[in-house]
Design an enzyme around this catalytic site. Sequence first.
Site, PDB file in Angstrom:
ATOM      1  NE  ARG A   1      -4.075  -1.891   0.322  1.00 13.39           N
ATOM      2  CZ  ARG A   1      -4.092  -3.163  -0.106  1.00 13.39           C
ATOM      3  NH1 ARG A   1      -3.058  -3.677  -0.748  1.00 13.39           N
ATOM      4  NH2 ARG A   1      -5.163  -3.918   0.099  1.00 13.39           N
TER       5      ARG A   1
ATOM      6  CB  SER B   1      -8.813  -1.745   4.216  1.00 13.34           C
ATOM      7  OG  SER B   1      -9.046  -3.056   3.784  1.00 13.34           O
TER       8      SER B   1
ATOM      9  CD  GLU C   1      -6.137   0.744   1.967  1.00 10.72           C
ATOM     10  OE1 GLU C   1      -5.849  -0.381   2.396  1.00 10.72           O
ATOM     11  OE2 GLU C   1      -7.004   0.952   1.089  1.00 10.72           O
TER      12      GLU C   1
END
Length: 338
Positions: A164, A238, A334
């Site tokens: 990520r 998420s 995130e």
Amino acid sequence: MHIEKNISLKPYNTFNIDVKAKYFVEVNDLSELKELLDDKNYISEKRLIIGGGSNILFTKDFDGIVIKLNNSEIEKFNETDEEIFIKVDAGVEWDSFVKFCVDNGLRGVENLSLIPGNVGAVPIQNIGAYGVEVKDIIESVNIVLLSDLGEKTYSNNECNFGYRNSIFKNELKDKFVITSVLFKLSKSNSINLDYSPLKNYFYGKNESKITIEEVREAVIQIRTGKLPDPKIIGNAGSFFKNPIISKNQFDDLANIYKDLKGFPESNSDIKISAGWLIEKCGLKGKRIGDVGVHEKQALVIVNYGDTSGNKILEFSKMIQKEVKNRFEIDLINEVNIL
Ligand code: FAD
Ligand code: EPU
């Protein structure tokens, strides 16, 4: 190009947050983009590039110009019996590109089915799911620099991809527009069933007979079984990244919690599930007003109605605090908070 003033961004973010943008414009190609970025009337405005708005939480009005890229070409290059390169414009919807590949027998992207958003955003957080990250198929990324409108190409290696993460979230943050991405797809690679829910889905089947269409279908079924559909309930997938902890800390936790699963990131670091941590804090399904932790996937925060970005942010901080108090682990966002 039609520049609108003082418009609601609610239709442009999957959390369905009703904030306003001072200016909003959709651009259809690179020359329109450059013309806009060079326009003296807007040159001093703050800029925000958006795709599908599926990884953003707006906590206030945007005091600047929001630019939505709608360029939509898909171009094939250097096709051989083994592989193909495809340049895809930033404004193409990600899942329509995945479907295009699967329909044309191009392999490597099927595990990333049904991720919302557009192609332009995928390199930024190096989207990943079901054992594949988009870095596995990215050859290079084309950008325009906001400073001088120069066009540059970053090779896969130069993008510094990580979990990520990429150069676009670090050194280049807020300095670029991704205009297109060059992907390299295989015509012969075997399928990837490393992620256990996917392997379990095909339990008992001869792996060499499983098609990429079937893999795509499996991923879609697994995803829709636990992730909320943003068209029905506001969310951005998420909310936090899965934390990466030291092997020592993992061993200490695993001694206490026998059901803790770890995924080695390196010799000394282990990734664990943020959803598991949140669930262990008793927060799965917790709801305060219109904000909640999704009942089927504790890593997803949902907007059940008409809540504000600040209420969601406050709720996310409560989750971080509970996890920190109980496990001494920091959860990192995130989602991009604006
Ligand atoms: P946006 O939300 O519009 O933008 C995200 C960030 O990128 C912002 O900072 C924006 O300014 C910037 N940006 C966007 N486009 C450009 C551009 N062309 N140039 C410069 N900057 C740009 N992610 C995963 O990795 N794996 C998953 O499995 C996954 N599942 C999800 C499931 C659901 C239900 C939802 C709602 C989200 C999920 N996500 C997942 C998160 C999200 O879909 C991805 O991060 C996606 O790539 C975001 O694309 P977007 O076009 O919506 O980006
Ligand atoms: N788990 C729980 N409780 C939960 C959720 C998860 O205990 O409520 C544990 C279970 O042990 C489960 C494991 O976590 O087996 C993994 O869960 P899941 O397969 O749902 O994946 P995840 O780690 O929670 C990550 C990505 C998702 C991606 C899936 C599938 C991150 C931050 N999230 O979630 O990406 O779709 O894997 O590969 O890495 C996103 O980034 O927005 C996103 C949805």
